[in-house]
Design a protein around this motif. Structure first.
Motif, PDB file in Angstrom:
ATOM      1  N   GLU A 178     -28.039  -7.828  18.651  1.00  0.00           N
ATOM      2  CA  GLU A 178     -26.946  -7.445  19.547  1.00  0.00           C
ATOM      3  C   GLU A 178     -25.594  -7.793  18.927  1.00  0.00           C
ATOM      4  OE1 GLU A 178     -27.261  -5.437  22.038  1.00  0.00           O
ATOM      5  OE2 GLU A 178     -29.408  -5.491  21.547  1.00  0.00           O
ATOM      6  N   ALA A 179     -25.539  -8.929  18.240  1.00  0.00           N
ATOM      7  CA  ALA A 179     -24.290  -9.324  17.589  1.00  0.00           C
ATOM      8  C   ALA A 179     -23.915  -8.301  16.519  1.00  0.00           C
ATOM      9  CB  ALA A 179     -24.424 -10.711  16.971  1.00  0.00           C
ATOM     10  N   ALA A 180     -24.933  -7.833  15.778  1.00  0.00           N
ATOM     11  CA  ALA A 180     -24.677  -6.847  14.722  1.00  0.00           C
ATOM     12  C   ALA A 180     -24.190  -5.537  15.339  1.00  0.00           C
ATOM     13  CB  ALA A 180     -25.958  -6.613  13.906  1.00  0.00           C
ATOM     14  N   VAL A 181     -24.822  -5.114  16.432  1.00  0.00           N
ATOM     15  CA  VAL A 181     -24.437  -3.867  17.099  1.00  0.00           C
ATOM     16  C   VAL A 181     -22.993  -3.969  17.581  1.00  0.00           C
ATOM     17  CG1 VAL A 181     -24.840  -2.421  19.134  1.00  0.00           C
ATOM     18  CG2 VAL A 181     -26.791  -3.238  17.767  1.00  0.00           C
ATOM     19  N   GLU A 182     -22.683  -5.129  18.188  1.00  0.00           N
ATOM     20  CA  GLU A 182     -21.331  -5.326  18.729  1.00  0.00           C
ATOM     21  C   GLU A 182     -20.292  -5.258  17.609  1.00  0.00           C
ATOM     22  OE1 GLU A 182     -17.779  -7.612  19.970  1.00  0.00           O
ATOM     23  OE2 GLU A 182     -19.181  -8.156  18.398  1.00  0.00           O
ATOM     24  N   LEU A 183     -20.607  -5.934  16.487  1.00  0.00           N
ATOM     25  CA  LEU A 183     -19.669  -5.930  15.361  1.00  0.00           C
ATOM     26  C   LEU A 183     -19.455  -4.506  14.840  1.00  0.00           C
ATOM     27  CD1 LEU A 183     -17.992  -7.076  13.001  1.00  0.00           C
ATOM     28  CD2 LEU A 183     -20.118  -7.572  11.818  1.00  0.00           C
ATOM     29  N   ILE A 184     -20.563  -3.780  14.624  1.00  0.00           N
ATOM     30  CA  ILE A 184     -20.461  -2.462  13.996  1.00  0.00           C
ATOM     31  C   ILE A 184     -19.760  -1.460  14.921  1.00  0.00           C
ATOM     32  CG2 ILE A 184     -21.818  -0.494  13.151  1.00  0.00           C
ATOM     33  CD1 ILE A 184     -23.949  -2.685  12.301  1.00  0.00           C
ATOM     34  N   ARG A 185     -20.131  -1.518  16.198  1.00  0.00           N
ATOM     35  CA  ARG A 185     -19.599  -0.523  17.122  1.00  0.00           C
ATOM     36  C   ARG A 185     -18.178  -0.850  17.583  1.00  0.00           C
ATOM     37  NH1 ARG A 185     -24.040   0.542  21.370  1.00  0.00           N
ATOM     38  NH2 ARG A 185     -25.129   2.290  20.392  1.00  0.00           N
ATOM     39  N   GLU A 186     -17.988  -2.131  17.976  1.00  0.00           N
ATOM     40  CA  GLU A 186     -16.734  -2.472  18.638  1.00  0.00           C
ATOM     41  C   GLU A 186     -15.635  -2.878  17.666  1.00  0.00           C
ATOM     42  OE1 GLU A 186     -16.671  -1.951  21.817  1.00  0.00           O
ATOM     43  OE2 GLU A 186     -18.839  -1.510  21.805  1.00  0.00           O
ATOM     44  N   ARG A 187     -16.004  -3.647  16.652  1.00  0.00           N
ATOM     45  CA  ARG A 187     -14.939  -4.261  15.875  1.00  0.00           C
ATOM     46  C   ARG A 187     -14.774  -3.658  14.486  1.00  0.00           C
ATOM     47  NH1 ARG A 187     -16.015  -9.985  15.322  1.00  0.00           N
ATOM     48  NH2 ARG A 187     -18.166  -9.696  16.013  1.00  0.00           N
ATOM     49  N   TRP A 188     -15.837  -3.092  13.951  1.00  0.00           N
ATOM     50  CA  TRP A 188     -15.732  -2.562  12.608  1.00  0.00           C
ATOM     51  C   TRP A 188     -15.253  -1.124  12.643  1.00  0.00           C
ATOM     52  CZ3 TRP A 188     -20.528  -2.026   8.853  1.00  0.00           C
ATOM     53  CH2 TRP A 188     -20.069  -1.562   7.607  1.00  0.00           C
ATOM     54  N   GLN A 189     -16.021  -0.281  13.284  1.00  0.00           N
ATOM     55  CA  GLN A 189     -15.671   1.133  13.387  1.00  0.00           C
ATOM     56  C   GLN A 189     -15.310   1.762  12.049  1.00  0.00           C
ATOM     57  OE1 GLN A 189     -12.557   1.087  16.342  1.00  0.00           O
ATOM     58  NE2 GLN A 189     -14.021   0.802  18.019  1.00  0.00           N
ATOM     59  N   PRO A 190     -16.305   1.930  11.170  1.00  0.00           N
ATOM     60  CA  PRO A 190     -16.049   2.513   9.841  1.00  0.00           C
ATOM     61  C   PRO A 190     -15.369   3.885   9.946  1.00  0.00           C
ATOM     62  CG  PRO A 190     -18.333   1.781  10.026  1.00  0.00           C
ATOM     63  CD  PRO A 190     -17.723   1.626  11.383  1.00  0.00           C
ATOM     64  N   ASP A 191     -14.601   4.244   8.946  1.00  0.00           N
ATOM     65  CA  ASP A 191     -13.825   5.490   8.943  1.00  0.00           C
ATOM     66  C   ASP A 191     -14.658   6.714   9.330  1.00  0.00           C
ATOM     67  OD1 ASP A 191     -11.608   4.137   8.283  1.00  0.00           O
ATOM     68  OD2 ASP A 191     -11.749   4.525   6.127  1.00  0.00           O
ATOM     69  N   SER A 192     -15.747   6.913   8.578  1.00  0.00           N
ATOM     70  CA  SER A 192     -16.648   7.989   9.007  1.00  0.00           C
ATOM     71  C   SER A 192     -17.951   7.309   9.411  1.00  0.00           C
ATOM     72  CB  SER A 192     -16.869   8.998   7.876  1.00  0.00           C
ATOM     73  OG  SER A 192     -17.061   8.332   6.657  1.00  0.00           O
ATOM     74  N   PHE A 193     -18.202   7.299  10.709  1.00  0.00           N
ATOM     75  CA  PHE A 193     -19.309   6.488  11.225  1.00  0.00           C
ATOM     76  C   PHE A 193     -20.648   6.946  10.639  1.00  0.00           C
ATOM     77  CE2 PHE A 193     -22.059   4.276  14.119  1.00  0.00           C
ATOM     78  CZ  PHE A 193     -21.333   3.115  14.408  1.00  0.00           C
TER      79      PHE A 193
END
Lengths: 689, 314
Positions: free
Chosen positions: A561-576
Motif C-alpha cells: 500500500e505504501a508503494a501504491v501511495e507513493l507511485i500514484r499520489e506523490r510520484w506521478q511519472p511523466d508518462s504513467f
C-alpha cells in the motif's frame, strides 16, 4: 605567579582593547595580557586553552596590531569556517586591524590582495586549513602572503593532534610547516577543547614556550539525557519541546538524511526550521548562519558541519538527535549553547541506532591496509599517473571508499595529485597498522565515554569537565542529575503516529545513470527515467520493514500500500507506466516477482516477467565499485523477444549501485519498450545489506 | 628531519624559493658571515648593524629572514613533492663540497632520492652531448667499471655522455648521482625516473631552485659539484676551448676541485689531449681506473681566487 608587565605596554594594549570592544571601561581578563606580551615582545609560541567566549580572538587581534606597530608583517590566521568570523573582523577593523580572506571564491581579487600585502595595507590574512591542501593555492598564494612574516594563528589547534577527538588531515600540513619555522616567529594555537593528552601532544607539535590554560566548564547550561529509542519518538519530542525552551537553537544529527528529515518534520509541525550540512551551497549555509545569529529562525537541524567557529552567545539550546561518537565532541557542540544567557539547554536524545552509526564511522575511519598497500604498489610499479576511475577499474572498491583512501594516502605522503590524476610520491611509505589500531582503540574509549555520560549518576557537567582534565568547580546544580526537572514528557500517541508516517513518507529519487563505466555515454533512448525508492535501508521507517520482510520470505500488504501511495499520489511519472516488470533476483527468487505482480494488480496494470537472467553472477552487493558492478551485470540480462511498447515500471527490492536497473532498462529499451521507470522498495547505497 | 635555527636561517639567507625581489646571499657572502646564521634570527636592521654588518648587508639580511612563513610553506610544498632541502647545517650535506670548493660551495642543495649517496665519493663521468659511437661505448664502459668496483657514478643528467653513463650504472643495479643544471621538478616528473628513485640507489640534486631552467651558468655551477663529489672524474670526450665539458674540466684542474682523468684513445674528443697537458691523468684502458682509484684522494682546499668567474657564469 604574577607575570611581570611594564606600564607602557599595558597602557598600549588596553587602549586597543577598548577600541575593539567600543567600551572605554573594558579591562583584560586574567592572562590575556600575558599572552599578548609573550607574542609581541618575546615572540614566543603559545598554546591557549580557554573556553569559547573567553576572548581568544581579542588576544590575537591586539597582538597583531601591536606587532604591526613594531614593524612585523601581517598575521596569518588559519581557521575553519571563516565566513562566520565576519562580526569579529568588523570589530578588529575598529581598532585598525584590516583583515582580508583569501579563498577559492575571490580568485579575481588575489592580485589586488597581494599588492595590498606588499604595500602593507593588510594586517591579517584569513585562510582555511582546507586551502593549505590545494596545489594552486600553495603555489600562488602562500609564498606571496608569507613574504613578510608576522604572527601565525592556528585556530582549533587540537585538530593537529592524532589523539584529538577531531583530528583533521589538513592540519597535518600545518604541523609540518610549524617545524619549518625558526625561532622568533610568534605563534599562537587556540582551542576550547583539549584534555591533558591532547595538550601534551600539541605542545610537542608546536614546540610551545608557554601553555596558558583556564577552566572549561560552563555556567547556566542545563544538561539532560533522554532515551528515546525510535526516531519517531524523538521527532515527536522535538516538536513538542522546542517551542518551550525559548530562543533559537541547534539540533545535531549524525547524517545528512536525518538532518533533512528532521527539519521537514519540524516545519510540518509549524516550526521555522532548516537543515544545514556540508552538501549545501556555501551561500545557503551563510544565509542560515545569519538567520540563526539574528534569531530569525527557531531551529537549525545540522550535522557536525555547523561547528567550529560558530559563535552565537545567545544560542538557547543544543539538542542532539543522536549521540555523537565522542563525549568531547559532544561537549564542544553542546557548549555552544547560551554562553551569555543565564539559562540554556543541552539535551542528548539517545536512539537505538546511535551505536550502529558510530560503529560505522569508527570502522571506516581507516582504509583497509591490504587495499592501501595494493594501490600504492600498483602506482609505484608503473611510475605513471592514473585517474580515480582508472584505479577503480583495477580494484574492487567503491568510488567513495577509493576517494577516502586516496585522500588518506595523500595526507600520509604516499600519493599525490598530478592534475586530475594520482601518482606515487617519491617518499617511502608503509601502512602504519599500529597507528590505525591505536586510534581505533582510542575511538572505542571515546564511544564508551559517551555511553558513560548518559548513564552516569554524577553531575553531567562534572563528568564532561573530568574528560577534559578540568578539575575545577563543583556540581553544576542544574543538570537532570543535580536537580529535579526531567525534560521527559508524555508523548501524544497520535503525534508519534504522525511522526512514523513522516518517516515512512520519505522517498529517495533513483537517478538514471548517464555513462557506462569507462566513459561511454548511454544513448538517451537506452537510459532509464528518474525512478523512486520507497525508503532507505535501515532508516527506522519502511526500510526496516523491507529488511524484516526479506528475511521472513514475503513483502507484506502494508509495504504494498505504501508503494501504491507513493507511485500514484506523490510520484506521478511523466508518462504513467502501462505495464510492470521485475528484475530477476539471485538471492530471493520469486519474492520480488510476486510483489511486482501484486503491485501491478493494485495499480490496474499488466505484469509481464520478460527479463531473463542469462548467466549466474555473484550477488551485486559483493561488488564494491561501479566498474566491478557493471562488469558483473553486463550481459547478465536479456529479453527473449520484443516487449510491450508502452512505458514500463521496473521493480526491484533493493537498489544500490543502479547498474542492475541501468542494464535491465537498456535491455528493455532495446527490446522495444517505452520509457523505463525504476522502482525499489529500499535504497541501500553505501550500506552493506 | 629536525630543523635547527641554523639550518632554517641558512635556507632563508640563500634559498631563492619564495624569493622574488630578494637579493639572496652568494656563496662567498654566506661563508664570510661572522656569526652562526641562527643568531641572526629576530634581529632588526639596526641590531644587525650593531653586530658589525654594514647598512646594506644588514638590510638585506633582515629582509631575507623576514620571509620565514613563505619559505616554510615552500619547503613543505617541495618536500611533499619528493624534494628535500639540505643545508650545510643538516645531516646529509656532503661535506666534501665545503672541503673542495671552499667559499664556492653552495650552502644549500635540493635533493630527490637517497641523500646519503651524495656523501659517498663516487666516480664522475662527464663529456659532451654530441658523442661518437666509440665515445658512447666508452661512457657506458666507464660507468660499468666504476659500478663493478662499488663506486656511485656521478654525472650531470644531460643528454649524451651523462645519460649514457648514468643509464649504464642503473642497468647494472649500481648507484647513481645526478647533479642537474636544469629543472629537478621536471626531471622527477618522468615515469622512468620516478621508478628509479623509488627503487633506491639514486639521488638527483641541484644547488639551484628546483624549477630553475637550464642555462650555461647553471651548467658551470653544476660541473664543480660533480668534480668535488667524485674521488675521480673521467672526462670521456671534450671539445677544445669551447663547451661546458671543456670549461668545467679546466676550472676543476686549475682550482683543484677534484682529481681529473681524461680518456686518450679511440672515442676521445679534440680537447682531451689539451686537458692531459694541463694536468689531467691520461687513461688508455678502462682497467687502468683501478690503479688511479687506488691512489689517495686528498682534499684540496681551493685557493681564494675571485677573478675570472665572469668568463664562465656570464
Amino acid at each position: 605567579m604574577e607575570y611581570p608587565l611594564d606600564e607602557a605596554f599595558v597602557e598600549e594594549a588596553l587602549g586597543y582593547l577598548r577600541r575593539l570592544t567600543g567600551d572605554s571601561t573594558s579591562d583584560f581578563r586574567d592572562q590575556q595580557l600575558e599572552v599578548i606580551h609573550r607574542l609581541v615582545v618575546e615572540r614566543q609560541r603559545v598554546l591557549l586553552v580557554q573556553r569559547t567566549g573567553w576572548g581568544k580572538s581579542a588576544v590575537y587581534f591586539i597582538a597583531t596590531r601591536m606587532l604591526r606597530d613594531r614593524g612585523s608583517g601581517p598575521t596569518l590566521l588559519v581557521s575553519p569556517l571563516l565566513a562566520l568570523m565576519r562580526n569579529q573582523i568588523e570589530a578588529a577593523d575598529r581598532m585598525g586591524v584590516r583583515a582580508v580572506t583569501v579563498n577559492s571564491t575571490n580568485r579575481d581579487d588575489w592580485d589586488r590582495i597581494f599588492e595590498q600585502v606588499a604595500s602593507g595595507d593588510v594586517d591579517l590574512l584569513l585562510i582555511s586549513p582546507e586551502r593549505l591542501a590545494n596545489q594552486d593555492f600553495r603555489r600562488d598564494v602562500l609564498p606571496e602572503v608569507g613574504r613578510r612574516s608576522g604572527l601565525l594563528v592556528v585556530d582549533e589547534v587540537h585538530c593537529v593532534s592524532d589523539w584529538g577527538h577531531d583530528f583533521r588531515p589538513d592540519y597535518r600540513r600545518i604541523r609540518r610547516v610549524l617545524d619549518l619555522l625558526p625561532t622568533g616567529v610568534p605563534i599562537i594555537g587556540c582551542t576550547a577543547t583539549a584534555n591533558d593528552r591532547v595538550i601534551d601532544d600539541v605542545d610537542e607539535q608546536l614546540a610551545t614556550d608557554a601553555t596558558v590554560r583556564g577552566p572549561l566548564g560552563r555556567k547556566g547550561l542545563s544538561l539532560h539525557v533522554l532515551d528515546l529509542a525510535h526516531p519517531a519518538e524523538r521527532l515527536a519530542w522535538l516538536s513538542e519541546t522546542i517551542g518551550r525552551l525559548g530562543g533559537s537553537g541547534i539540533v545535531y544529527t549524525l547524517t545528512i538524511a536525518d538532518a533533512n528529515r528532521t527539519a521537514e518534520w519540524l516545519r510540518s509541525q509549524g516550526l521555522d526550521a532548516a537543515a544545514y550540512h556540508g552538501a549545501l551551497e556555501s551561500d545557503r549555509r551563510l544565509v542560515l548562519e545569519q538567520r540563526l545569529l539574528a534569531n530569525e529562525i527557531d531551529v537549525v537541524v545540522s550535522t557536525s558541519a555547523l561547528g567550529m567557529g560558530f559563535d552565537k552567545p545567545d544560542l538557547g539550546f543544543v539538542i542532539h538527535y543522536q549521540a555523537p561518537a565522542s563525549a568531547i565532541t559532544y561537549y564542544q557542540q553542546v557548549g555552544r549553547a547560551g554562553r551569555q544567557l543565564t539559562e540554556s539547554w543541552g539535551v542528548l536524545l539517545r536512539g537505538a541506532e546511535d551505536s550502529d552509526i558510530q560503529d560505522f564511522f569508527i570502522e571506516n575511519a581507516f582504509p583497509p591496509a591490504d587495499l592501501a598497500e595494493e594501490v600504492v604498489a600498483f602506482l609505484e610499479a608503473s611510475g605513471e599517473s592514473f585517474t580515480a576511475s582508472e584505479i577503480e577499474q583495477r580494484f574492487n572498491v567503491r568510488r567513495s571508499r577509493l576517494a577516502h583512501l586516496l585522500k588518506t594516502l595523500e595526507v600520509e605522503g604516499a600519493v599525490e595529485r598530478d592534475g586530475y590524476r594520482w601518482r606515487r610520491t617519491l617518499a617511502s611509505w608503509s601502512y602504519d597498522r599500529q597507528r590505525a589500531e591505536q586510534v581505533t582503540a582510542l575511538r572505542r574509549v571515546e564511544q564508551e565515554q559517551m555511553r558513560g555520560y548518559a548513564t552516569t549518576d554524577d553531575c553531567r557537567m562534572v563528568y564532561l569537565r573530568a574528560l577534559l582534565d578540568d578539575a575545577g568547580g563543583g556540581r553544576c546544580g542544574i543538570c537532570d542529575r543535580c536537580a529535579d526537572g526531567s525534560l521527559a514528557i508524555e508523548l501524544d500517541p497520535r503525534l508519534v503516529a504522525r511522526a512514523v508516517e513522516h518517516i515512512r513518507r520519505g522517498y529517495l529519487p533513483v537517478k538514471p545513470r548517464l555513462q557506462w563505466p569507462g566513459g561511454g555515454r548511454i544513448p538517451v533512448d537506452h537510459r532509464n527515467e528518474e525512478g523512486r525508492a520507497l525508503s532507505r535501508w535501515g532508516d527506522g521507517g519502511w526500510g526496516d520493514r523491507v529488511a524484516a520482510n526479506r528475511s521472513s520470505g514475503g513483502f507484506d500488504d502494508e509495504l504494498l500500500e505504501a508503494a501504491v501511495e507513493l507511485i500514484r499520489e506523490r510520484w506521478q511519472p511523466d508518462s504513467f507506466p502501462t505495464w510492470v516488470t521485475v528484475v530477476p533476483s539471485v538471492r530471493y527468487p520469486g519474492m520480488t516477482a510476486e510483489f511486482a505482480a501484486r503491485l501491478a494488480d493494485r495499480l490496474g496494470l499488466g505484469f509481464r516477467d520478460v527479463i531473463q537472467r542469462v548467466s549466474d553472477r555473484e550477488p551485486q552487493s559483493e561488488m564494491h565499485n561501479s566498474a566491478m558492478q557493471f562488469r558483473n551485470v553486463d550481459g547478465a540480462f536479456a529479453a527473449p523477444g520484443p516487449v510491450d511498447p508502452g512505458p514500463v515500471l521496473l521493480v526491484d527490492d533493493v537498489v544500490d549501485s543502479r547498474w542492475t536497473m541501468t542494464s535491465v532498462g537498456a535491455v528493455l529499451r532495446q527490446a522495444g519498450s517505452g520509457p523505463v521507470y525504476p522502482f525499489a522498495l529500499a535504497d541501500a547505497v553505501g550500506r552493506s545489506t | 628531519m629536525i630543523r635547527t635555527d641554523d639550518s632554517l636561517a641558512t635556507a632563508l639567507l640563500v634559498s631563492r624559493l619564495a624569493g622574488d625581489g630578494h637579493d639572496t646571499l652568494k656563496a662567498s657572502e654566506y661563508w664570510s658571515l661572522s656569526v652562526p646564521p641562527g643568531d641572526l634570527l629576530g634581529r632588526s636592521t639596526e641590531e644587525l648593524v650593531d653586530i658589525g654588518f654594514d647598512d646594506g648587508m644588514a638590510e638585506r639580511i633582515a629582509k631575507l629572514l623576514d620571509r620565514s612563513v613563505a619559505l616554510a610553506f615552500e619547503l613543505d610544498r617541495y618536500s611533499e613533492a619528493g624534494i628535500a632541502t639540505v643545508t650545510v647545517h643538516d645531516e646529509g650535506y656532503p661535506i666534501r663540497l665545503r672541503e673542495r670548493l671552499g667559499d664556492r660551495a653552495p650552502a644549500l642543495l635540493h635533493v630527490s632520492g637517497d641523500v646519503g649517496l651524495l656523501s659517498e665519493a663516487g666516480v664522475g663521468v662527464v663529456g659532451s652531448r654530441g658523442v661518437t659511437e666509440e665515445g658512447a661505448a666508452l661512457a657506458s664502459a666507464t660507468a660499468e667499471w666504476a659500478t663493478s668496483l662499488g663506486y656511485p657514478v656521478v654525472s650531470g643528467g644531460a643528454r649524451g655522455v651523462d645519460q649514457l653513463a648514468m643509464g649504464a650504472a642503473h642497468q647494472m643495479g649500481g648507484r647513481v648521482v645526478g647533479i642537474l643544471a636544469g629543472s629537478l621538478v621536471s626531471d622527477i616528473g618522468k615515469a622512468e625516473t620516478r621508478r628509479a628513485l623509488l627503487e633506491g640507489n639514486m639521488a638527483l640534486a641541484t644547488p639551484y631552485s628546483p624549477e630553475a631552467p637550464f642555462s650555461p651558468g647553471t651548467a658551470m655551477g653544476r660541473n664543480k659539484l660533480i668534480y668535488s663529489l667524485s674521488t675521480l672524474t673521467v672526462v670521456v670526450a671534450s671539445d677544445h676551448g669551447t663547451g661546458g665539458t671543456w670549461f668545467g674540466a679546466v676550472e676543476a684542474l686549475r682550482r683543484g676541485f677534484g682529481r681529473v682523468a681524461v680518456w686518450r684513445g679511440s672515442g676521445e674528443g679534440p680537447g682531451n689531449a689539451h686537458l692531459a697537458r694541463m694536468g689531467a691523468r691520461s687513461i688508455k684502458s678502462i682497467d687502468s681506473l683501478d690503479e688511479l682509484l687506488g691512489e689517495p684522494d686528498e682534499p684540496v682546499v681551493a685557493p681564494p681566487e675571485p677573478t675570472q668567474e665572469a668568463l664562465f657564469t656570464g
